[in-house]
Design a protein around this motif. Structure first.
Motif, PDB file in Angstrom:
ATOM      1  N   ILE A  10       0.839  -1.197   0.000  1.00  0.00           N
ATOM      2  CA  ILE A  10       0.000   0.000   0.000  1.00  0.00           C
ATOM      3  C   ILE A  10       0.876   1.250   0.000  1.00  0.00           C
ATOM      4  O   ILE A  10       0.623   2.211  -0.733  1.00  0.00           O
ATOM      5  N   GLU A  11       1.924   1.230   0.817  1.00  0.00           N
ATOM      6  CA  GLU A  11       2.824   2.378   0.898  1.00  0.00           C
ATOM      7  C   GLU A  11       3.539   2.618  -0.431  1.00  0.00           C
ATOM      8  O   GLU A  11       3.627   3.764  -0.897  1.00  0.00           O
ATOM      9  N   THR A  12       4.021   1.571  -1.064  1.00  0.00           N
ATOM     10  CA  THR A  12       4.698   1.753  -2.349  1.00  0.00           C
ATOM     11  C   THR A  12       3.726   2.246  -3.418  1.00  0.00           C
ATOM     12  O   THR A  12       4.093   3.049  -4.274  1.00  0.00           O
ATOM     13  N   GLN A  13       2.486   1.777  -3.360  1.00  0.00           N
ATOM     14  CA  GLN A  13       1.496   2.245  -4.328  1.00  0.00           C
ATOM     15  C   GLN A  13       1.207   3.726  -4.115  1.00  0.00           C
ATOM     16  O   GLN A  13       1.097   4.491  -5.080  1.00  0.00           O
ATOM     17  N   ARG A  14       1.099   4.151  -2.860  1.00  0.00           N
ATOM     18  CA  ARG A  14       0.866   5.572  -2.584  1.00  0.00           C
ATOM     19  C   ARG A  14       2.028   6.422  -3.074  1.00  0.00           C
ATOM     20  O   ARG A  14       1.826   7.510  -3.624  1.00  0.00           O
ATOM     21  N   GLU A  15       3.250   5.950  -2.871  1.00  0.00           N
ATOM     22  CA  GLU A  15       4.425   6.684  -3.350  1.00  0.00           C
ATOM     23  C   GLU A  15       4.417   6.780  -4.868  1.00  0.00           C
ATOM     24  O   GLU A  15       4.715   7.834  -5.441  1.00  0.00           O
ATOM     25  N   LEU A  17       1.789   6.666  -6.857  1.00  0.00           N
ATOM     26  CA  LEU A  17       0.721   7.574  -7.265  1.00  0.00           C
ATOM     27  C   LEU A  17       1.104   9.038  -7.019  1.00  0.00           C
ATOM     28  O   LEU A  17       0.798   9.916  -7.836  1.00  0.00           O
ATOM     29  N   ALA A  18       1.772   9.305  -5.908  1.00  0.00           N
ATOM     30  CA  ALA A  18       2.216  10.670  -5.617  1.00  0.00           C
ATOM     31  C   ALA A  18       3.249  11.125  -6.641  1.00  0.00           C
ATOM     32  O   ALA A  18       3.215  12.274  -7.113  1.00  0.00           O
ATOM     33  N   ARG A  21       1.369  11.919  -9.868  1.00  0.00           N
ATOM     34  CA  ARG A  21       0.676  13.211  -9.783  1.00  0.00           C
ATOM     35  C   ARG A  21       1.657  14.365  -9.949  1.00  0.00           C
ATOM     36  O   ARG A  21       1.386  15.348 -10.638  1.00  0.00           O
TER      37      ARG A  21
END
Length: 91
Positions: A10-15, A17-18, A21
């Motif tokens: 989840i953390e790697t996916q958030r990174e 996606l950020a 963006r």
């Protein structure tokens, strides 16, 4: 153990996606800044393309006058070529 792995994913996916963006924001900023001016050192075709993007109605008027002078058949043939190009430029 499985929960830790899920949290890591989840953390790697958030990174990811950020970062995406941020890259999209940078690309949009570059597009906006580049569309406001014409580079004087650019080649003639690039300068004409930049002018056409900034002034599509003027380019369409010039093409219309040239097409009207050429005749209705050539005008229709020219419209079939130019219209898709103009539509792509508007995107």
């Amino acid at each position: 153990m499985a929960q830790r792995e899920i949290l890591w994913r989840i953390e790697t996916q958030r990174e990811r996606l950020a970062a995406r963006r941020s890259a999209l924001r940078q690309a949009a900023a570059l597009r906006e800044s580049a569309s406001d001016r014409v580079d004087a050192d650019a080649s003639l075709p690039l300068r004409l393309l930049a002018f056409a993007r900034m002034h599509p109605m003027a380019v369409a008027a010039v093409i219309g006058v040239a097409g009207a002078a050429a005749g209705p058949r050539k005008l229709l043939r020219l419209a079939g070529v130019v219209l898709p190009i103009v539509m792509r430029m508007r995107r």
